[in-house]
Scaffold this active site. Structure first.
Site, mmCIF file in Angstrom:
data_model
loop_
_atom_site.group_PDB
_atom_site.id
_atom_site.type_symbol
_atom_site.label_atom_id
_atom_site.label_comp_id
_atom_site.label_asym_id
_atom_site.label_seq_id
_atom_site.Cartn_x
_atom_site.Cartn_y
_atom_site.Cartn_z
ATOM 1 N N ARG A 279 0.855 -1.184 0.000
ATOM 2 C CA ARG A 279 0.000 0.000 0.000
ATOM 3 C C ARG A 279 0.894 1.239 0.000
ATOM 4 O O ARG A 279 2.081 1.170 0.316
ATOM 5 C CB ARG A 279 -0.906 0.006 1.233
ATOM 6 N N HIS A 280 0.298 2.372 -0.311
ATOM 7 C CA HIS A 280 1.070 3.613 -0.316
ATOM 8 C C HIS A 280 1.471 3.999 1.103
ATOM 9 O O HIS A 280 0.717 3.792 2.056
ATOM 10 C CB HIS A 280 0.257 4.742 -0.954
ATOM 11 N N GLU A 281 2.656 4.548 1.207
ATOM 12 C CA GLU A 281 3.149 4.997 2.505
ATOM 13 C C GLU A 281 2.236 6.089 3.054
ATOM 14 O O GLU A 281 1.694 6.918 2.307
ATOM 15 C CB GLU A 281 4.576 5.550 2.340
ATOM 16 N N ASP A 290 4.619 2.805 -4.032
ATOM 17 C CA ASP A 290 5.045 4.165 -4.361
ATOM 18 C C ASP A 290 6.025 4.212 -5.532
ATOM 19 O O ASP A 290 6.364 5.303 -6.001
ATOM 20 C CB ASP A 290 5.703 4.817 -3.140
#
Length: 646
Positions: A279-281, A290
């Site tokens: 998942r995105h940071e 990312d």
């Protein structure tokens, strides 16, 4: 890169395929792909069976836990009420958050008990604070395991003023990473087997055997399949002297890099098995998710350099070229607005909540600026310099100095707006996530100037409502990671990709020069990133941040992109050790795969009701299968010579 100027699905004319492979993949690849998916499902299912939580001890009643959760029971034997505070090590400069209160105990053997549910994605710092004297009773760091059950015993030692805190594991956590290991082993094993088969079938006696068993034509197609002979150049005699060989055909390494980025993007968008690193940071830092969008932007810039140069050399008028660039950018923007605002289950779309920024919108705007800039600047610079020229070693940069001047001016504008634009109620130059970050001092300042500009220009209702900063930092302000200010740095990212295209053009098929220059650019950008970030996630001058598309984020991802592209170029276009399959197929139909995976995300076979939606194994199986289906669709479209052009 071929020009794409229609939105129709159509079969390519054979003459238009001169830059593509002149032979199709074998039926063996079809069977291999299907077999890989079947084996993957069986393997991950086996991982799911072995991934069940351990049984609790008989005297404990275990609550039903979800993914990335653990149970903690606090047993308090001391005669003092206390509060439990928790702080995630992943939450930079965050205040500890109170989870609850544990009543005073009755003494040894008669504790009071309170249960809590804790996150397991990152290490936590736990504190027990006396509610009366606000005195810290104990503090410790621990990384809880998923679906594990733990007990924290709080007791008095011999001296009443001293408190002992002991953490006990009642039931062992599950190994939630086993499904990833199984999936990796399956794909690696299938790739190894196919590599061995590809090597064996090129041996003379195997060729002869295949010729005897099957028809000559079919066997030749099998031997010279997609994993065999590379593309032909397709350069005419009239242009051979002035067009670099690398510009006369599609470079497989570019399509493969684009396809790899797209495959990872589809996988993480579908959920990535619900693992946090897919998942995105939340704010500063990098995860796998990312990496892919900036790489896609980078490769778009590289392709722009190759395709526009070929068009200009063919004598296409600048006005006609700029018209096509504008139309393509507009199409990307409009398609992006349509697919990120689905409303088929919620009635008519309300213009009051229409989200304007998005991935394809960012791509369309970036393409419009970079392609338009290159078309104008490159038109007067279609020359082949002699190697005796004094500045020949830098001519791929110096020839385009007006474009560099424009991009540097844009970057200065980004720096000025980011660090000097006054934002009401926020410190000037603020780059934080707001919420509980920065010790809760600026809860409404998410993104600083970037968020303020989006809310001012577009309105709060027209930007992303649930940014990734909500997960850890509990921010409440809407913030769009594809916002206006970040578009400046996406232009920089595409322009650095354009520079890679200029290297390919100006150094023709001088493989050593091309790879060396790719690596030099990677080294320079890597050093710049190290200086900007001080080699840390949060303590640098400009941290790496995907939400902001910070300057260091662009330099870091461009560094990675140059290195990866140099490796792919060497393996695929120079040594021809690998054809780029299967990523090559998705790279050839990138817009169709991206739009398709967004539109059909909630439909079978890309999504179905799971028997246990709190299982990483089931989510990983579903997401990998959905991604594999899109790769297979791209493969079938490639075989049929069907490509979606814009």
């Amino acid at each position: 890169m071929q020009k794409r100027n229609t939105l129709d699905l159509k079969k390519e004319d054979p003459e238009e395929e001169a830059g593509r492979s002149d032979v199709m993949a074998s039926e063996g690849e079809y069977r291999w792909t299907v077999s890989a998916v079947i084996v993957l499902l069986l393997a991950v299912s086996a991982a799911h069976v072995t991934n069940k939580p351990a049984s609790s001890l008989p005297h404990r009643k275990t609550s039903v836990l979800k993914m990335d959760e653990a149970a903690l029971s606090v047993f308090n034997e001391i005669k003092e009420e206390m509060s439990l505070y928790v702080h995630s090590d992943h939450c930079y400069q965050c205040l500890p958050q109170e989870l609850g209160t544990i009543p005073a105990g009755q003494g040894p053997g008669t504790p009071t008990t309170v249960g809590f549910v804790l996150g397991t994605q990152h290490a936590l710092t736990l504190q027990l604070i006396s509610t009366t004297g606000k005195q810290e009773l104990c503090k410790f760091d621990f990384h809880f395991g998923e679906q594990g059950n733990y007990s924290l015993w709080v007791k008095n030692l011999i001296e009443p003023s001293r408190v002992s805190c002991n953490l006990v594991t009642d039931s062992e956590p599950v190994n939630s990473y086993l499904p990833i290991l199984f999936a990796f082993l399956v794909f690696a094993g299938m790739a190894a087997l196919y590599t061995i088969w590809s090597t064996v079938r090129r041996m003379d006696f195997v060729r002869n055997l295949l010729l005897r068993v099957g028809s000559t034509v079919e066997t030749e197609r099998l031997i010279n399949s997609e994993l065999g002979i590379p593309n032909r150049l397709g350069i005419t005699a009239s242009t051979e002297s002035i067009i670099p060989p690398t510009a006369g055909r599609r470079l497989r390494s570019l399509d493969t890099f684009r396809g790899l980025s797209l495959v990872i993007m589809v996988f993480v968008n579908y959920g990535g098995g619900r693992y946090w690193f897919f998942r995105h940071e939340s704010w500063n830092g990098l995860t796998v998710a990312d990496l892919v969008f900036p790489w896609f932007v980078f490769i778009m810039g590289t392709s722009v350099g190759l395709s526009l140069s070929a068009s200009l050399r063919r004598g296409v008028k600048l006005t006609h070229l700029l018209g096509k660039i504008f139309w393509r950018g507009l199409q990307l923007f409009l398609i992006g607005v349509i697919i990120i605002n689905p409303n088929h289950c919620q009635g008519p779309l309300s213009w009051d909540s229409l989200r304007i920024p998005g991935v394809l919108q960012r791509l369309g705007f970036t393409y419009l600026v970079v392609a338009g800039l290159d078309a104008v600047v490159a038109q007067e610079r279609l020359i082949n310099l002699s190697s005796e020229t004094r500045w020949y070693s830098l001519h791929d940069v110096l020839l385009y100095w007006p474009a560099w001047f424009f991009v540097i001016a844009l970057e200065i504008l980004w720096l000025c707006l980011t660090f000097f634009l006054p934002v009401p109620g926020c410190p000037t130059g603020y780059l934080g996530p707001g919420g509980i970050g920065d010790f809760g001092q600026h809860p409404e300042c998410t993104g600083g100037a970037a968020g303020y500009i989006d809310r001012w220009l577009l309105g709060e209702n027209h930007i992303y409502q649930t940014p990734s900063s909500r997960v850890v930092y509990q921010s409440s302000v809407p913030f769009d990671p594809e916002g206006v200010l970040g578009s400046i740095n996406s232009i920089l990212m595409a322009f650095l990709g354009l520079q890679a295209g200029k290297i390919l053009l100006h150094y023709r098929d001088q493989h050593r020069q091309i790879i060396t220059r790719f690596l030099i650019w990677g080294f320079i950008l890597g050093i710049l990133s190290a200086v900007l970030t001080k080699c840390s996630s949060n303590k640098g001058f400009i941290p790496v941040n995907k939400n902001l598309w910070s300057f260091s984020y662009v330099t870091t991802l461009s560094c990675f992109a140059f290195v990866v592209l140099s490796i792919f170029y060497y393996m695929i276009d120079v040594k021809k050790w690998w054809s780029g399959a299967p990523f090559f197929y998705t790279g050839m139909n990138s817009i169709l795969v991206y739009v398709g995976h967004e539109v059909f995300e909630e439909y079978f076979p890309f999504r179905w009701k799971m028997s246990n939606n709190q299982s990483h194994a089931e989510h990983l199986t579903q997401n990998l299968l959905a991604t594999s289906i899109w790769v297979f669709i791209a493969y079938l479209l490639y075989r049929k010579k069907i490509f979606w052009k814009i």
